[in-house]
Design an enzyme around this catalytic site. Structure first.
Site, short mmCIF file in Angstrom:
data_model
loop_
_atom_site.label_atom_id
_atom_site.label_comp_id
_atom_site.label_asym_id
_atom_site.label_seq_id
_atom_site.Cartn_x
_atom_site.Cartn_y
_atom_site.Cartn_z
N TYR A 132 9.76 -3.87 -6.95
CA TYR A 132 9.28 -3.24 -5.71
C TYR A 132 10.09 -3.76 -4.52
O TYR A 132 10.51 -3.00 -3.65
CB TYR A 132 7.81 -3.60 -5.57
CG TYR A 132 7.10 -3.15 -4.31
CD1 TYR A 132 6.62 -1.85 -4.19
CD2 TYR A 132 6.86 -4.03 -3.25
CE1 TYR A 132 5.92 -1.45 -3.05
CE2 TYR A 132 6.18 -3.65 -2.12
CZ TYR A 132 5.71 -2.35 -2.02
OH TYR A 132 5.02 -1.96 -0.89
N LYS B 201 12.49 -1.66 -1.96
CA LYS B 201 12.16 -1.56 -0.53
C LYS B 201 13.31 -2.07 0.33
O LYS B 201 13.62 -1.51 1.38
CB LYS B 201 10.90 -2.38 -0.23
CG LYS B 201 9.60 -1.73 -0.70
CD LYS B 201 9.19 -0.59 0.20
CE LYS B 201 7.84 -0.02 -0.18
NZ LYS B 201 7.58 1.28 0.47
N THR C 237 1.98 -6.08 6.82
CA THR C 237 1.44 -7.08 5.90
C THR C 237 0.45 -6.36 4.97
O THR C 237 0.48 -5.15 4.87
CB THR C 237 0.73 -8.18 6.70
OG1 THR C 237 -0.13 -7.54 7.67
CG2 THR C 237 1.72 -9.06 7.44
N ASN C 238 -0.42 -7.10 4.29
CA ASN C 238 -1.38 -6.46 3.36
C ASN C 238 -2.28 -5.49 4.11
O ASN C 238 -2.96 -5.88 5.06
CB ASN C 238 -2.29 -7.53 2.74
CG ASN C 238 -1.57 -8.37 1.73
OD1 ASN C 238 -0.47 -8.87 2.01
ND2 ASN C 238 -2.15 -8.54 0.56
N1 LIG Z 1 -1.20 -1.06 0.61
C1 LIG Z 1 -0.60 -2.11 1.13
O1 LIG Z 1 -1.15 -3.22 1.19
C2 LIG Z 1 0.81 -2.00 1.67
C3 LIG Z 1 1.39 -3.12 2.30
C4 LIG Z 1 2.66 -2.99 2.82
C5 LIG Z 1 3.36 -1.81 2.70
N2 LIG Z 1 2.78 -0.76 2.06
C6 LIG Z 1 3.55 0.49 1.96
O2 LIG Z 1 2.83 1.51 2.64
C7 LIG Z 1 3.14 2.76 2.06
C8 LIG Z 1 1.84 3.49 1.76
O3 LIG Z 1 1.11 2.69 0.84
P1 LIG Z 1 -0.39 3.06 0.44
O4 LIG Z 1 -1.09 1.77 0.22
O5 LIG Z 1 -0.92 4.08 1.36
O6 LIG Z 1 -0.14 3.71 -1.01
P2 LIG Z 1 -1.13 4.58 -1.88
O7 LIG Z 1 -2.50 4.60 -1.32
O8 LIG Z 1 -0.96 4.13 -3.29
O9 LIG Z 1 -0.52 6.04 -1.72
C9 LIG Z 1 0.73 6.33 -2.27
C10 LIG Z 1 1.13 7.67 -1.80
O10 LIG Z 1 2.43 7.97 -2.33
C11 LIG Z 1 2.37 9.23 -2.99
N3 LIG Z 1 3.31 9.24 -4.10
C12 LIG Z 1 3.42 8.32 -5.09
N4 LIG Z 1 4.37 8.70 -5.96
C13 LIG Z 1 4.87 9.87 -5.50
C14 LIG Z 1 5.85 10.77 -5.95
N5 LIG Z 1 6.55 10.54 -7.08
N6 LIG Z 1 6.09 11.91 -5.25
C15 LIG Z 1 5.40 12.16 -4.11
N7 LIG Z 1 4.45 11.35 -3.61
C16 LIG Z 1 4.18 10.22 -4.31
C17 LIG Z 1 0.94 9.35 -3.49
O11 LIG Z 1 0.62 10.71 -3.76
P3 LIG Z 1 -0.60 11.07 -4.79
O12 LIG Z 1 -1.88 10.76 -4.07
O13 LIG Z 1 -0.42 12.51 -5.07
O14 LIG Z 1 -0.37 10.20 -6.00
C18 LIG Z 1 0.19 8.78 -2.29
O15 LIG Z 1 0.08 9.76 -1.28
C19 LIG Z 1 3.98 2.49 0.83
O16 LIG Z 1 5.34 2.72 1.13
C20 LIG Z 1 3.75 1.01 0.57
O17 LIG Z 1 4.83 0.41 -0.09
C21 LIG Z 1 1.52 -0.80 1.56
#
Ligand SMILES: NC(=O)c1ccc[n+]([C@@H]2O[C@H](COP(=O)([O-])OP(=O)(O)OC[C@H]3O[C@@H](n4cnc5c(N)ncnc54)[C@H](OP(=O)(O)O)[C@@H]3O)[C@@H](O)[C@H]2O)c1
Length: 383
Positions: free
Chosen positions: A205, A209, A233-234
């Protein structure tokens, strides 16, 4: 930010996820400006690991601006199991981020990339054969040659390239503080992303990134694109993935407390409870994302985080959940489970220089709101 086409159409990839749903809520609750047309998409609209589907989506939507969130995302234990899927093939060796001789290794970047762009976002200038002069590591990233399960590098490459090809004015992608070097000094800041290997638990990951940052700088240097990234962050909040096995620590704890409360059993927190984390509420992050889209015009990424003083231990986070869920059972720690990286304390000094008065939701209040959402939406919640 003006747009010669009049309407600003903002495409949000990953629009159905935790962060995407939070941005949608903030937009619907009043943040939408006149002339803005927000389009939230999920994997049902296009599989972004597929170059043709990604290109077709961008041609159909014709976005002016893009918030790129889509990613294969997971907590510590999912990362440990699926490092390959979190990256792709062509995995660089730890310490060799983009190949020998690249300036990226030492954190030295083309001087142009650190310049502040004008406040009016510039469109990219496609000039035939975008891949022709790139480093060999990029030429190895042909999506067609890899099976689709190795997700993140393909998603990012397809999104940025399609944005470039249709002339998107600005892309704000999403990195994470967990991609920073494992062995580092604290607090971590934006200049330190490439200074050493990430924690071994999530190297797939992390390297995927980190490559967004490499691509952003390369698109700027070669084509003048305003492609940038934020580093949260988280994150936690409504619509999170509350899976105990695959989700992040806080939603996992909320789910565990819910189950322990329902069954009258003890709560078992995985690990020692001692690692420390800065948590950001998804609705706060959404407001900051919208600010970055409109106002932040550096190619250099920016950390979006609460202050260092607001870092909490996993034990303190568990206590906040226990209090919010009104759980009175026993709490134990399973020290046979991995703790992951001990801490990733990030500086939000750069954010504070831009937004000195931004008010974060108090942690306990945000935890309470998330617990209430989870309890109220238990049947539909991702878990
Ligand atoms: N959560 C955290 O703590 C955290 C922390 C730092 C950074 N981030 C970053 O923030 C961003 C959003 O994270 P999140 O927590 O909102 O993630 P999430 O809830 O798991 O949502 C992931 C999203 O990506 C879409 N997706 C996944 N695979 C895909 C594909 N092959 N084609 C098109 N869409 C796809 C999913 O669509 P479906 O619903 O259709 O599967 C969903 O809309 C990410 O880039 C993550 O790395 C998250």
């Amino acid at each position: 930010m003006s747009d010669p086409r009049g309407t600003r159409r903002i495409l949000v990839t990953g629009g159905s996820g935790l962060v995407g749903r939070a941005i949608q809520k903030v937009v619907e609750d009043g943040a939408r400006l006149p002339g803005e047309d927000w389009v939230f998409v999920s994997s049902k609209d296009a599989d972004l690991t597929d170059a043709a589907q990604t290109r077709a989506l961008f041609e159909q939507v014709q976005p002016t601006l893009v918030i790129h969130l889509a990613a294969m995302v997971g907590g510590l234990f999912r990362n440990i199991k699926y490092n390959l899927d979190f990256w792709t093939t062509q995995m660089p060796l730890p310490g060799h981020v983009v190949g020998e001789g690249s300036e990226a290794r030492g954190g030295v970047w083309p001087a142009q990339a650190s310049l502040l762009l004008s406040s009016r976002a510039r469109g990219c200038v496609p000039s035939g054969g975008a891949g022709e002069a790139l480093d060999p590591v990029w030429r190895g990233l042909s999506p067609a040659s890899h099976p689709p399960q190795r997700k993140n590098i393909h998603i990012n490459d397809n999104v940025l390239h399609s944005a470039f090809e249709v002339g998107v004015h600005k892309v704000v992608s999403c990195l994470s503080t967990c991609i920073f070097p494992d062995k580092t000094t604290y607090p971590i800041d934006e200049t330190m992303i490439h200074n050493g290997p990430p924690h071994s638990s999530n190297f797939g990951y992390s390297y995927a990134k980190r490559m967004i940052d490499v691509q952003n700088r390369a698109y700027f240097q070669q084509h003048g694109c305003t492609f940038t990234a934020v580093i949260p962050t988280n994150v936690f909040g409504p619509h999170d993935n509350f899976s105990i096995e695959d989700g992040h620590v806080l939603p996992g704890l909320i789910h565990k407390v819910h189950l322990a409360k329902s069954s009258g059993s003890a709560l078992t927190v995985w690990g020692t409870g001692r690692p420390r984390r800065q948590f950001i509420y998804s609705l706060d992050l959404a407001r900051l994302f919208i600010w970055a889209l409109r106002e932040y015009d550096e190619v250099e990424p920016i950390i979006l985080s609460v202050g260092e003083e607001d870092e909490v231990s996993i034990q303190e986070a568990a206590e906040a959940v226990v209090e919010a869920m009104d759980f009175h059972g026993e709490v134990t720690f399973d020290t046979t489970k991995s703790d992951g990286q001990f801490k990733k304390t990030a500086s939000n000094a750069k954010l504070r220089a831009y937004l000195p008065d931004f008010q974060f939701t108090p942690f306990k209040q945000a935890v309470k709101e998330t617990c209430v959402w989870f309890t109220d939406n238990y049947e539909q919640a991702r878990k």
